[in-house]
Write an enzyme that holds these catalytic residues in place. Structure first.
Site, PDB file in Angstrom:
ATOM      1  N   ASP A 250       0.819  -1.213   0.000  1.00 58.04           N
ATOM      2  CA  ASP A 250       0.000   0.000   0.000  1.00 58.04           C
ATOM      3  C   ASP A 250       0.855   1.267   0.000  1.00 58.04           C
ATOM      4  O   ASP A 250       0.358   2.366   0.241  1.00 58.04           O
ATOM      5  CB  ASP A 250      -0.944   0.007   1.204  1.00 58.04           C
ATOM      6  CG  ASP A 250      -0.199   0.033   2.540  1.00 58.04           C
ATOM      7  OD1 ASP A 250       1.053  -0.049   2.520  1.00 58.04           O
ATOM      8  OD2 ASP A 250      -0.862   0.131   3.583  1.00 58.04           O
ATOM      9  N   GLN A 251       2.172   1.112  -0.267  1.00 54.45           N
ATOM     10  CA  GLN A 251       3.139   2.202  -0.411  1.00 54.45           C
ATOM     11  C   GLN A 251       3.557   2.844   0.912  1.00 54.45           C
ATOM     12  O   GLN A 251       4.189   3.886   0.920  1.00 54.45           O
ATOM     13  CB  GLN A 251       2.623   3.280  -1.376  1.00 54.45           C
ATOM     14  CG  GLN A 251       2.409   2.776  -2.799  1.00 54.45           C
ATOM     15  CD  GLN A 251       3.643   2.104  -3.382  1.00 54.45           C
ATOM     16  OE1 GLN A 251       4.702   2.715  -3.460  1.00 54.45           O
ATOM     17  NE2 GLN A 251       3.534   0.834  -3.766  1.00 54.45           N
TER      18      GLN A 251
ATOM     19  N   ASP B 116      16.639  37.126 -11.812  1.00 60.04           N
ATOM     20  CA  ASP B 116      15.607  37.951 -11.189  1.00 60.04           C
ATOM     21  C   ASP B 116      16.241  38.760 -10.068  1.00 60.04           C
ATOM     22  O   ASP B 116      17.372  38.501  -9.650  1.00 60.04           O
ATOM     23  CB  ASP B 116      14.441  37.105 -10.660  1.00 60.04           C
ATOM     24  CG  ASP B 116      14.911  35.987  -9.740  1.00 60.04           C
ATOM     25  OD1 ASP B 116      15.697  36.250  -8.815  1.00 60.04           O
ATOM     26  OD2 ASP B 116      14.487  34.840  -9.958  1.00 60.04           O
TER      27      ASP B 116
ATOM     28  N   LYS C 227      12.160  40.872 -14.170  1.00 58.76           N
ATOM     29  CA  LYS C 227      10.945  40.338 -14.787  1.00 58.76           C
ATOM     30  C   LYS C 227       9.717  40.790 -14.016  1.00 58.76           C
ATOM     31  O   LYS C 227       9.742  40.960 -12.801  1.00 58.76           O
ATOM     32  CB  LYS C 227      11.000  38.804 -14.839  1.00 58.76           C
ATOM     33  CG  LYS C 227      11.055  38.117 -13.481  1.00 58.76           C
ATOM     34  CD  LYS C 227      11.244  36.624 -13.639  1.00 58.76           C
ATOM     35  CE  LYS C 227      11.351  35.933 -12.267  1.00 58.76           C
ATOM     36  NZ  LYS C 227      11.687  34.529 -12.389  1.00 58.76           N
TER      37      LYS C 227
ATOM     38  N   ASP D  64      21.559  30.589 -10.649  1.00 58.61           N
ATOM     39  CA  ASP D  64      20.342  30.513  -9.840  1.00 58.61           C
ATOM     40  C   ASP D  64      20.408  29.238  -9.009  1.00 58.61           C
ATOM     41  O   ASP D  64      21.301  28.397  -9.207  1.00 58.61           O
ATOM     42  CB  ASP D  64      19.103  30.523 -10.735  1.00 58.61           C
ATOM     43  CG  ASP D  64      17.870  31.099 -10.026  1.00 58.61           C
ATOM     44  OD1 ASP D  64      17.951  31.346  -8.811  1.00 58.61           O
ATOM     45  OD2 ASP D  64      16.833  31.281 -10.687  1.00 58.61           O
TER      46      ASP D  64
ATOM     47  N   ASP E 251      13.326  24.532 -12.590  1.00 62.44           N
ATOM     48  CA  ASP E 251      12.209  23.585 -12.571  1.00 62.44           C
ATOM     49  C   ASP E 251      11.780  23.272 -14.001  1.00 62.44           C
ATOM     50  O   ASP E 251      12.236  22.316 -14.602  1.00 62.44           O
ATOM     51  CB  ASP E 251      11.067  24.164 -11.739  1.00 62.44           C
ATOM     52  CG  ASP E 251       9.990  23.135 -11.431  1.00 62.44           C
ATOM     53  OD1 ASP E 251      10.000  22.053 -12.053  1.00 62.44           O
ATOM     54  OD2 ASP E 251       9.128  23.407 -10.581  1.00 62.44           O
ATOM     55  N   THR E 252      10.909  24.085 -14.579  1.00 66.02           N
ATOM     56  CA  THR E 252      10.468  23.827 -15.954  1.00 66.02           C
ATOM     57  C   THR E 252      11.320  24.543 -16.990  1.00 66.02           C
ATOM     58  O   THR E 252      11.124  24.359 -18.188  1.00 66.02           O
ATOM     59  CB  THR E 252       9.003  24.270 -16.134  1.00 66.02           C
ATOM     60  OG1 THR E 252       8.894  25.671 -15.863  1.00 66.02           O
ATOM     61  CG2 THR E 252       8.092  23.497 -15.193  1.00 66.02           C
TER      62      THR E 252
ATOM     63  N   GLY F  18      11.350  27.488 -18.052  1.00 68.14           N
ATOM     64  CA  GLY F  18      10.726  28.525 -18.864  1.00 68.14           C
ATOM     65  C   GLY F  18      11.366  29.885 -18.657  1.00 68.14           C
ATOM     66  O   GLY F  18      11.738  30.568 -19.621  1.00 68.14           O
TER      67      GLY F  18
END
Length: 339
Positions: free
Chosen positions: A46-47, A181, A204, A230, A234-235, A237
């Site tokens: 059940d993890q 940033d 930004k 940085d 993550d993504t 972008g």
């Protein structure tokens, strides 16, 4: 706590490659014989997480190596349950070595009725029985204050400075460090100081979360080889957009140095198709096969840094000495030439 015994390492499943590398590095130090403690860290059907330690750890100085990266909740529970197993086995001191501290981006309330999850995670770690924390490049320095225990926050910038001086030795005068940033200016300034380079900022503005309305370069990057620095990608972008803005502003090339390569969703595809020449990350998060296969992504090891930090913690010597490039140069001499 026995003073003459060696430190003992135990690993969860988040990044066993790094755990084994740290153990190997520690074994190279003064004839130490360090290996990962024999233990089971598994799942029931059940993890539910199940941990069983097969070695005696009574009175030992234990170091749990476990990033709380994706899947964050599973890896966090592994860390907590390993801690509980060691505490109930009468370990002398327990240090959580967390190369990547998950939930660090939730370090404050950004709007009404939102949690401060980083503080909650700190409470969970303390309640489980951890005595001190060793981590790398916290997203926000104030997270150290969420713990009522010693927290050693190591920095990747000394490693990055060695890597930059090694790979850009022929054009060091043309480098410019860039913060993607305003919030990351302190981190970028620190790296710029180490390699004696000027600093620029990509400012930004967001109309809504996840959507960037406008980016502006503060500083003259014309003809410069830009190094974006940085803590988390993550993504990718924002990172790829910042690289485009820098090229449009006249930069000759753009490279990026990011501590924690989360690299979720379309990140790898974006990086491979971007104007960036390269992305350098550490192995604080276990690199996937796709990350290792990416032509523009390069990985620098953190095992030498963490191994020395663990030895210093165990022996009661300075951990802050590892903030200096001069201290890390002999530790990384197998990778980078001196200077």
């Amino acid at each position: 706590m026995p003073l003459m015994t060696e430190p003992k390492l135990i690993s969860g499943n988040a990044n066993r490659t790094l755990s084994r590398a740290i153990a190997r590095r520690m074994s190279m130090h003064r004839g130490m014989n360090v290996d990962l403690v024999d233990a089971r860290v598994e799942r029931f059907n059940d993890q539910e997480v199940y941990v069983e330690v097969y070695e005696n750890v009574r009175g030992e100085d234990m170091f749990i190596v476990q990033s709380t990266s994706n899947p964050s909740n599973d890896n966090l529970m592994e860390l907590l349950i390993i801690t509980d197993a060691l505490r109930r086995s009468s370990a002398g001191r327990i240090t959580a070595v967390i190369p990547y501290f998950g939930y660090a981006r939730q370090d404050r309330r950004t709007r009404a009725r939102t949690p401060i999850s980083a503080k909650l995670v700190a409470n969970l770690i303390a309640t489980a029985g951890v005595d001190r924390v060793l981590t790398l490049d916290l997203h926000a320095a104030q997270i150290q204050g969420f713990f009522d225990m010693p927290v050693d926050n190591l920095y990747a910038s000394p490693i990055f400075s060695l890597d930059i001086k090694h790979h850009f030795a022929d054009r060091i005068e043309d480098l410019m460090v860039v913060s993607p940033d305003v919030g990351g200016v302190g981190r970028a300034r620190e790296l710029a100081k180490r390699i004696n380079a000027p600093l620029a900022i990509v400012d930004k503005r967001r109309e809504k979360p996840g959507e960037i309305a406008e980016m502006t370069v503060i500083g003259d990057v014309t003809g410069k080889t830009c190094i974006i620095v940085d803590d988390i990608c993550d993504t990718a972008g924002t990172l790829c957009k910042a690289a485009e803005v820098l090229i449009d502003a006249g930069a000759a090339e753009v490279h990026s140095y990011i501590t924690h390569g989360v690299l979720s969703g379309p990140a790898i595809e974006r990086i491979e198709n971007s104007v960036m020449k390269s992305l350098v990350i550490t192995d604080s998060i276990e690199p996937s096969a796709a990350v290792r296969a990416a032509s523009r992504i390069r990985i620098v090891p953190t095992a030498p840094l963490f191994a020395q930090a663990i030895i210093n913690t165990w022996s009661g010597t300075s951990v802050s000495s590892l903030f200096e490039t001069e201290t890390l140069t002999p530790i990384y001499e197998g990778l980078y030439s001196a200077g």
